[in-house]
Design a protein around this motif. Sequence first.
Motif, PDB file in Angstrom:
ATOM      1  N   SER A 232       0.735  -1.308   0.013  1.00 24.50           N
ATOM      2  CA  SER A 232      -0.038   0.200  -0.264  1.00 24.50           C
ATOM      3  C   SER A 232       1.045   1.459   0.063  1.00 24.50           C
ATOM      4  CB  SER A 232      -0.889   0.191   1.257  1.00 24.50           C
ATOM      5  OG  SER A 232      -2.035  -0.874   1.287  1.00 24.50           O
ATOM      6  N   THR A 233       2.154   1.538   0.757  1.00 18.95           N
ATOM      7  CA  THR A 233       2.691   2.634   0.457  1.00 18.95           C
ATOM      8  C   THR A 233       3.155   3.612  -0.397  1.00 18.95           C
ATOM      9  OG1 THR A 233       4.723   1.528   2.022  1.00 18.95           O
ATOM     10  CG2 THR A 233       5.014   3.477   1.119  1.00 18.95           C
ATOM     11  N   SER A 234       3.635   2.450  -1.732  1.00 22.22           N
ATOM     12  CA  SER A 234       3.093   2.472  -3.494  1.00 22.22           C
ATOM     13  C   SER A 234       2.511   3.198  -3.810  1.00 22.22           C
ATOM     14  CB  SER A 234       3.718   1.946  -4.057  1.00 22.22           C
ATOM     15  OG  SER A 234       5.059   0.909  -4.409  1.00 22.22           O
ATOM     16  N   HIS A 235       0.707   3.480  -3.806  1.00 16.54           N
ATOM     17  CA  HIS A 235      -0.432   3.706  -3.571  1.00 16.54           C
ATOM     18  C   HIS A 235      -0.322   4.875  -2.960  1.00 16.54           C
ATOM     19  CE1 HIS A 235      -4.623   4.071  -3.681  1.00 16.54           C
ATOM     20  NE2 HIS A 235      -4.062   3.837  -4.561  1.00 16.54           N
ATOM     21  N   LEU A 236      -0.285   4.812  -1.494  1.00 16.71           N
ATOM     22  CA  LEU A 236      -0.219   6.164  -0.926  1.00 16.71           C
ATOM     23  C   LEU A 236       1.012   7.693  -1.624  1.00 16.71           C
ATOM     24  CD1 LEU A 236      -0.394   4.731   2.830  1.00 16.71           C
ATOM     25  CD2 LEU A 236      -2.186   5.991   1.464  1.00 16.71           C
ATOM     26  N   ILE A 237       1.567   6.683  -1.491  1.00 19.15           N
ATOM     27  CA  ILE A 237       2.780   8.477  -2.157  1.00 19.15           C
ATOM     28  C   ILE A 237       1.935   8.661  -3.529  1.00 19.15           C
ATOM     29  CG2 ILE A 237       5.334   8.690  -3.947  1.00 19.15           C
ATOM     30  CD1 ILE A 237       6.540   6.288  -1.767  1.00 19.15           C
ATOM     31  N   VAL A 238       1.801   8.149  -4.188  1.00 20.44           N
ATOM     32  CA  VAL A 238       1.219   7.911  -5.740  1.00 20.44           C
ATOM     33  C   VAL A 238      -0.346   9.360  -5.617  1.00 20.44           C
ATOM     34  CG1 VAL A 238      -0.165   7.897  -7.556  1.00 20.44           C
ATOM     35  CG2 VAL A 238       1.366   5.902  -7.297  1.00 20.44           C
ATOM     36  N   VAL A 239      -1.013   8.293  -4.655  1.00 22.91           N
ATOM     37  CA  VAL A 239      -2.156   9.893  -4.113  1.00 22.91           C
ATOM     38  C   VAL A 239      -1.922  10.571  -3.465  1.00 22.91           C
ATOM     39  CG1 VAL A 239      -4.910   9.257  -2.094  1.00 22.91           C
ATOM     40  CG2 VAL A 239      -3.925   7.709  -3.324  1.00 22.91           C
ATOM     41  N   THR A 240      -0.613  11.243  -1.896  1.00 22.61           N
ATOM     42  CA  THR A 240      -0.174  12.262  -1.796  1.00 22.61           C
ATOM     43  C   THR A 240       0.210  13.153  -2.315  1.00 22.61           C
ATOM     44  OG1 THR A 240       0.147  10.957  -0.367  1.00 22.61           O
ATOM     45  CG2 THR A 240       1.412  13.081  -0.361  1.00 22.61           C
ATOM     46  N   ILE A 241       0.604  13.004  -4.251  1.00 22.40           N
ATOM     47  CA  ILE A 241       1.383  13.716  -5.081  1.00 22.40           C
ATOM     48  C   ILE A 241       0.829  14.276  -5.619  1.00 22.40           C
ATOM     49  CG2 ILE A 241       2.595  13.687  -7.316  1.00 22.40           C
ATOM     50  CD1 ILE A 241       4.964  11.810  -5.914  1.00 22.40           C
ATOM     51  N   PHE A 242      -0.515  13.306  -6.734  1.00 22.87           N
ATOM     52  CA  PHE A 242      -1.778  13.443  -7.512  1.00 22.87           C
ATOM     53  C   PHE A 242      -2.483  14.452  -6.584  1.00 22.87           C
ATOM     54  CE2 PHE A 242      -5.242  12.638  -9.337  1.00 22.87           C
ATOM     55  CZ  PHE A 242      -5.014  13.569 -10.924  1.00 22.87           C
ATOM     56  N   PHE A 243      -3.470  14.088  -5.369  1.00 18.59           N
ATOM     57  CA  PHE A 243      -4.199  14.902  -4.588  1.00 18.59           C
ATOM     58  C   PHE A 243      -4.102  16.368  -4.009  1.00 18.59           C
ATOM     59  CE2 PHE A 243      -6.343  10.894  -5.764  1.00 18.59           C
ATOM     60  CZ  PHE A 243      -7.799  11.398  -5.536  1.00 18.59           C
ATOM     61  N   GLY A 244      -2.504  15.424  -3.814  1.00 19.24           N
ATOM     62  CA  GLY A 244      -2.214  16.790  -2.552  1.00 19.24           C
ATOM     63  C   GLY A 244      -1.615  18.373  -3.679  1.00 19.24           C
ATOM     64  N   SER A 245      -0.930  18.039  -4.915  1.00 21.29           N
ATOM     65  CA  SER A 245      -0.760  18.560  -5.609  1.00 21.29           C
ATOM     66  C   SER A 245      -2.458  20.085  -6.645  1.00 21.29           C
ATOM     67  CB  SER A 245       0.533  18.736  -7.113  1.00 21.29           C
ATOM     68  OG  SER A 245      -0.129  17.671  -7.644  1.00 21.29           O
ATOM     69  N   ALA A 246      -3.229  18.650  -6.678  1.00 19.48           N
ATOM     70  CA  ALA A 246      -3.706  19.027  -7.661  1.00 19.48           C
ATOM     71  C   ALA A 246      -5.120  19.981  -7.071  1.00 19.48           C
ATOM     72  CB  ALA A 246      -5.090  18.244  -7.995  1.00 19.48           C
ATOM     73  N   SER A 247      -5.003  19.390  -4.881  1.00 19.61           N
ATOM     74  CA  SER A 247      -6.039  20.533  -4.134  1.00 19.61           C
ATOM     75  C   SER A 247      -5.426  21.977  -3.748  1.00 19.61           C
ATOM     76  CB  SER A 247      -6.117  19.904  -3.131  1.00 19.61           C
ATOM     77  OG  SER A 247      -6.951  18.039  -3.193  1.00 19.61           O
ATOM     78  N   ILE A 248      -4.163  22.063  -4.289  1.00 19.33           N
ATOM     79  CA  ILE A 248      -3.554  23.104  -4.172  1.00 19.33           C
ATOM     80  C   ILE A 248      -4.300  24.712  -4.911  1.00 19.33           C
ATOM     81  CG2 ILE A 248      -1.456  24.507  -4.102  1.00 19.33           C
ATOM     82  CD1 ILE A 248      -0.093  22.204  -2.432  1.00 19.33           C
ATOM     83  N   MET A 249      -3.685  23.335  -6.568  1.00 26.86           N
ATOM     84  CA  MET A 249      -4.205  24.307  -7.475  1.00 26.86           C
ATOM     85  C   MET A 249      -6.023  24.576  -7.724  1.00 26.86           C
ATOM     86  SD  MET A 249      -3.398  25.328 -10.229  1.00 26.86           S
ATOM     87  CE  MET A 249      -4.560  26.341 -11.965  1.00 26.86           C
ATOM     88  N   TYR A 250      -6.944  23.780  -7.289  1.00 25.72           N
ATOM     89  CA  TYR A 250      -8.285  23.949  -7.339  1.00 25.72           C
ATOM     90  C   TYR A 250      -9.205  24.011  -6.467  1.00 25.72           C
ATOM     91  CZ  TYR A 250      -7.140  22.714 -12.438  1.00 25.72           C
ATOM     92  OH  TYR A 250      -6.915  21.960 -13.546  1.00 25.72           O
TER      93      TYR A 250
END
Length: 304
Positions: A232-250
């Motif tokens: 699950s760690t790999s999936h959590l890293i991907v989720v953090t990068i994608f959702f973190g940057s998208a949330s900051i933007m929108y």
Amino acid sequence: MEFIFVSFSNVPGLQYFLFTSFLCIYSISIVAHMFLIVVYNLSANLHTPMYFFLANFSFLETCYISTTTPYMLKNLLSNHKTITFYGCDVQMYSFVLLASTECYLLAAMAYDRYNAICHPLFYNMIMSRNACVKLIVSSWIIGLMAAIIHTSLTFSLHYCGPNKINHFYCDIPPVMALACTDTQFNEIVTFIIVLCVVVGAFLLIIVSYTRIIWTIIKHHSSAGIKKAFSTSTSHLIVVTIFFGSASIMYLRPKSTYGTNMDKFISLFYTVFAPLLNPFIYSLRNGDVKVAIRKMMHDLKIGQP
């Protein structure tokens, strides 16, 4: 009739450096994702729900990075950085479709991890091939609906004045900022859809991992903890990068839109995330590394 991208023209001395850098990133991303898809199809030990989702995720990421990066590369070497009105519509539609689909595909992957760890005895029955296909199709349908609503609302506005987009692709906020009419309704609808897509998918992921952590704590299993973290760690890293940057933007105040910082924030989820994701999944995953080594060994000795 057309829009003009400001892109990275405010740093003219870096145009060729940026072109070379982004071309390398794009090429590596495409090759890495296609390689993962090939490894999945040629490795029998990877024909499980988890890797079925990963192969579909790699296909999605290949399409996703291709909606913005090739046009950005062209504009970096061009003095006339334009896109037609309808070309901008198509690019925004494709980007919103793929980005929204990715949100819920990541949620489906979290649901898969939840069933694998919390319901191991019933895992194969719950995550059957039919169930996996339904989850993927549902993700695409949500992305399709979000894309239709966003683009139809954005391009139904009246554009009559400035046509310079302070960005490197047709994103919703910078395009909407050029409209000659009131955009308050569009902004409210956009915010609601972003909440439903980005925040909604993220909450599903949080619920899945909360249940995973609770199950591990309840059983006090060291083996379970090790298995959970390894898968699950790999999936959590991907989720953090994608959702973190998208949330900051929108999910930030409108007053902060239109700055040069928007372009650099967008690079995280449009360019860098697709580059990192295949390496995060392959380098941190023992099954993938074993499958790659076996495939390379078979190729070396000339076996089909």
